[in-house]
Design a protein around this motif. Structure first.
Motif, short mmCIF file in Angstrom:
data_model
loop_
_atom_site.label_atom_id
_atom_site.label_comp_id
_atom_site.label_asym_id
_atom_site.label_seq_id
_atom_site.Cartn_x
_atom_site.Cartn_y
_atom_site.Cartn_z
N ASN A 278 0.82 -1.22 0.00
CA ASN A 278 0.00 0.00 0.00
C ASN A 278 0.85 1.27 0.00
N HIS A 279 1.98 1.24 0.69
CA HIS A 279 2.80 2.44 0.84
C HIS A 279 3.87 2.59 -0.24
N TYR A 280 4.28 1.47 -0.85
CA TYR A 280 5.43 1.55 -1.76
C TYR A 280 5.17 0.87 -3.10
N LEU A 281 4.89 -0.43 -3.10
CA LEU A 281 4.84 -1.17 -4.35
C LEU A 281 3.70 -0.75 -5.27
N SER A 282 2.62 -0.23 -4.70
CA SER A 282 1.50 0.22 -5.54
C SER A 282 1.81 1.54 -6.22
N GLN A 283 2.87 2.21 -5.77
CA GLN A 283 3.22 3.52 -6.33
C GLN A 283 4.31 3.42 -7.40
N ARG A 284 5.30 2.57 -7.16
CA ARG A 284 6.44 2.46 -8.08
C ARG A 284 6.97 1.04 -8.09
N ASP A 285 7.72 0.71 -9.12
CA ASP A 285 8.41 -0.58 -9.17
C ASP A 285 9.60 -0.53 -8.22
N TYR A 286 9.79 -1.61 -7.46
CA TYR A 286 10.85 -1.69 -6.46
C TYR A 286 11.71 -2.93 -6.70
N ILE A 287 12.95 -2.85 -6.21
CA ILE A 287 13.78 -4.04 -6.08
C ILE A 287 13.93 -4.35 -4.60
N VAL A 288 14.25 -5.62 -4.30
CA VAL A 288 14.57 -6.03 -2.95
C VAL A 288 16.02 -6.50 -2.96
N GLN A 289 16.75 -6.19 -1.91
CA GLN A 289 18.19 -6.41 -1.89
C GLN A 289 18.63 -6.84 -0.49
N GLN A 290 19.59 -7.75 -0.42
CA GLN A 290 20.14 -8.08 0.89
C GLN A 290 20.77 -6.83 1.50
N ARG A 291 20.59 -6.64 2.78
CA ARG A 291 21.19 -5.47 3.42
C ARG A 291 22.60 -5.84 3.90
N ILE A 292 23.58 -5.05 3.46
CA ILE A 292 24.96 -5.27 3.87
C ILE A 292 25.16 -4.70 5.27
N SER A 293 25.83 -5.46 6.12
CA SER A 293 26.15 -4.99 7.47
C SER A 293 27.34 -4.04 7.37
N LEU A 294 27.04 -2.76 7.13
CA LEU A 294 28.08 -1.77 6.86
C LEU A 294 28.91 -1.47 8.11
N MET A 295 30.17 -1.10 7.87
CA MET A 295 30.97 -0.64 8.99
C MET A 295 30.33 0.61 9.59
N GLU A 296 30.56 0.82 10.88
CA GLU A 296 29.92 1.93 11.59
C GLU A 296 30.97 2.82 12.26
N ILE A 297 30.59 4.06 12.43
CA ILE A 297 31.39 5.02 13.19
C ILE A 297 30.46 5.68 14.20
N ASP A 298 30.78 5.55 15.47
CA ASP A 298 29.93 6.06 16.55
C ASP A 298 28.53 5.47 16.47
N GLY A 299 28.44 4.19 16.07
CA GLY A 299 27.15 3.50 15.99
C GLY A 299 26.33 3.87 14.77
N LYS A 300 26.91 4.60 13.82
CA LYS A 300 26.17 5.03 12.63
C LYS A 300 26.79 4.37 11.39
N PRO A 301 25.96 3.76 10.52
CA PRO A 301 26.50 3.11 9.33
C PRO A 301 27.09 4.15 8.36
N CYS A 302 28.05 3.71 7.57
CA CYS A 302 28.67 4.63 6.61
C CYS A 302 29.03 3.88 5.34
N ASP A 303 29.12 4.62 4.25
CA ASP A 303 29.56 4.05 2.99
C ASP A 303 30.46 5.05 2.28
N VAL A 304 30.98 4.66 1.13
CA VAL A 304 31.95 5.47 0.41
C VAL A 304 31.33 5.96 -0.90
N ARG A 305 31.37 7.26 -1.13
CA ARG A 305 30.99 7.81 -2.43
C ARG A 305 32.26 7.98 -3.26
#
Length: 431
Positions: A278-305
Motif C-alpha cells: 500500500n505504501h510503496y509497491l503500488s506507487q512504483r516498481d521496487y527491487i529487494v536487496q540483501q542489506r549489507i552490514s556496513l561498517m559503523e562510526i559512533d554506531g552510525k553506518p557509513c559508505d563510500v561515495r
C-alpha cells in the motif's frame, strides 16, 4: 522507428507482429466508452496506468460489478456508478489503459521474464525468470518454448523502438484452458536499478561484489526475509535515498519497517506485505536487496561515495569520501560527517586494511564504469556508492549517472572538487 513510451504505445508496436498479435490481450486507452464496452464484453478486466505498477481489477457478475484495488474490494450496482467512483477517487494520473483478462486474475498462472542486452547492438538474453504461482509449468514443453521465443521477440521489437532501453520485463499469463497470453511489458531504462544490476552482473568479475537483488514481489520479499536478517527495498528509479526502506525480522518474529527516521512494527508477514504494497509497491516498481552490514562510526553506518570520470579513453577515480549516516538513519544520503577512507578505517576495531580496501574499490569502480559505458554509451561521470562491511569486504551498492557533488564542495579537501570540476569542464569542451 522511435516508440511512444507507455503500455498503450508498446501494445501498438507488438500488434504489428502476426505471431505475437494473436496472444495479446485486447488493450485500449481508458475512456467512458471503452469502460462501458468492456463491461459488456468481458467478465474480467484490468485497468493500469500508462506507466507504473498500480492496478485495479474489475469483475462483472449478474449481481453487479466489483473493483479490487490492493486489498480493498468494493461492489457497485451498475457501470455508471463504478466508473464515476473510479475516475474521481482512484484514477489520479492522466492516462490509463484498460485490458481484457482471460479469467479471474487469482486463477491465472503468472510468469515474468527479464531480458537484457549488453549494448544497443547486442542480442537480447533472458537473464531472470520468476513466477508468483505455486504450481510450476513443466519444463521443456511447447508452451515454455513459446514463452521464451515470444519474450525475445517482444524485447527485439521494443528494443528497436526504444534504443536507449536495455532491460525489459515481459509478463505472461496462462489461463485454465492452457492458452498463454502476453499480458504486460515493462521498460527499464538506464536509470533503473534493475537494469543497472543486470548490466553489472554480466561482468563475471563483478558478481561477487553485488548484493543479492530481485524485483520486489510478495514471493521474493518473503524469500529474502527467509534468507537474510535484514533486507532493503528501493525504487527502481529514485534519487537521494527517497523511498528506501529497511525491513528487519525482530526477536518476537514481527517485522520492523524503517524509512528515514521512522519505524513501524507489524505482527506478521501478511501485514508486512499489505503495508509495503500500500505504501510503496503500488506507487512504483521496487527491487529487494540483501542489506549489507556496513561498517559503523559512533554506531552510525557509513559508505563510500566514489566519483569516476572518463578521460582520454579510460576511467579514472577523481573523488572519494566516506559518508557517515545521520542519527537514526540507516543510509548515508543524509550524512552527519564526511571522512577520508583512511580516517574512517582507522576507527574500526578490527583494523581493516586501508591499502586492501582502496585497491578493491578502485578495481570495482573502474570495471563497473567500463561495463556501464558499454551499456549506455554516453557517460562521462558516475558516482558509486560503495559499502564496506564489518569484515572489510567491499560491496558495490549502486552507481549514479548524475551524482550530487555537493558533499565534495563541503568537504575540507578542496583539491577533490577542483579535480572533479576540471574533468567536467574538459569533457564539455571535447563534446
Amino acid at each position: 522507428m522511435k516508440g511512444i513510451r507507455g503500455r498503450y504505445g508498446q501494445q501498438r508496436i507488438l500488434e504489428t507482429d502476426s505471431g505475437l498479435s494473436v496472444n495479446l490481450l485486447e488493450t485500449k486507452l481508458l475512456s467512458e466508452g471503452t469502460f462501458y464496452s468492456f463491461v459488456v464484453k468481458y467478465k474480467y478486466f484490468i485497468i493500469k496506468p500508462l506507466v507504473g505498477p498500480q492496478e485495479v481489477h474489475i469483475s462483472v457478475t449478474n449481481d453487479g460489478i466489483e473493483s479490487l484495488t490492493g486489498n480493498q474490494a468494493l461492489r457497485f450496482s451498475n457501470k455508471e456508478q463504478i466508473y464515476d467512483y473510479l475516475t474521481k477517487r482512484i484514477f489520479t494520473k492522466k492516462y490509463y489503459v484498460i485490458q481484457a483478462c482471460p479469467a479471474n486474475p487469482s486463477t491465472l498462472y503468472q510468469c515474468s521474464f527479464t531480458l537484457h542486452r549488453k549494448s544497443p547492438t547486442a542480442h537480447w538474453k533472458i537473464v531472470h525468470s520468476a513466477t508468483e504461482d505455486k504450481n510450476s509449468v513443466p519444463h521443456y514443453n511447447l508452451y515454455n518454448i513459446w514463452m521464451l521465443n515470444s519474450s525475445v521477440t517482444a524485447a527485439k521489437m521494443l528494443g528497436t523502438a526504444f534504443p536507449d532501453c536495455h532491460t525489459i520485463v515481459v509478463d505472461i499469463v496462462k489461463d485454465g484452458f492452457g492458452s498463454f497470453w502476453l499480458a504486460d511489458t515493462i521498460l527499464h531504462d538506464r536509470n533503473s536499478k534493475w537494469s543497472q544490476y543486470h548490466s553489472l552482473h554480466q561482468e563475471r568479475s563483478l558478481r561477487s561484489f553485488l548484493p543479492a537483488t530481485d524485483l520486489c514481489t510478495k514471493k521474493t520479499l518473503l524469500a529474502f526475509l527467509n534468507t537474510y536478517p535484514e533486507v532493503i527495498i528501493k525504487p527502481c528509479v529514485g534519487q537521494q535515498g527517497r523511498g528506501i526502506v529497511k525491513i528487519s525480522l525482530t526477536g518476537d518474529l514481527a517485522f520492523e519497517v524503517h524509512e528515514k527516521q521512522n519505524r513501524q512494527v507489524v505482527d506478521d508477514f501478511e501485514q508486512l506485505f499489505s503495508y509495503v504494497h500500500n505504501h510503496y509497491l503500488s506507487q512504483r516498481d521496487y527491487i529487494v536487496q540483501q542489506r549489507i552490514s556496513l561498517m559503523e562510526i559512533d554506531g552510525k553506518p557509513c559508505d563510500v561515495r566514489v566519483i569516476t570520470q572518463f578521460d582520454e579513453g579510460s576511467w579514472i577515480l577523481t573523488g572519494q569520501v566516506v559518508k557517515v549516516a545521520a542519527k537514526d538513519y540507516f543510509v548515508s544520503n543524509r550524512a552527519s560527517k564526511l571522512l577520508t577512507l583512511e580516517n574512517a578505517l582507522s576507527r574500526q576495531n578490527n583494523e581493516i586494511s586501508f591499502e586492501r580496501c582502496a585497491k578493491w574499490i578502485e578495481m570495482v569502480c573502474k570495471k563497473s564504469s567500463k561495463r556501464l559505458l558499454k551499456n549506455n554509451g554516453d557517460l562521462s561521470i558516475i558516482g558509486f556508492d560503495i559499502g564496506i562491511d564489518d569484515k572489510g569486504a567491499v560491496w558495490l551498492i549502486e552507481g549514479n549517472y548524475a551524482p550530487s557533488l555537493s558533499m565534495f564542495y563541503m568537504y575540507d579537501n578542496n583539491e577533490i572538487h577542483e579535480r572533479i570540476s576540471y574533468y567536467i569542464k574538459k569533457n564539455k569542451k571535447s563534446d
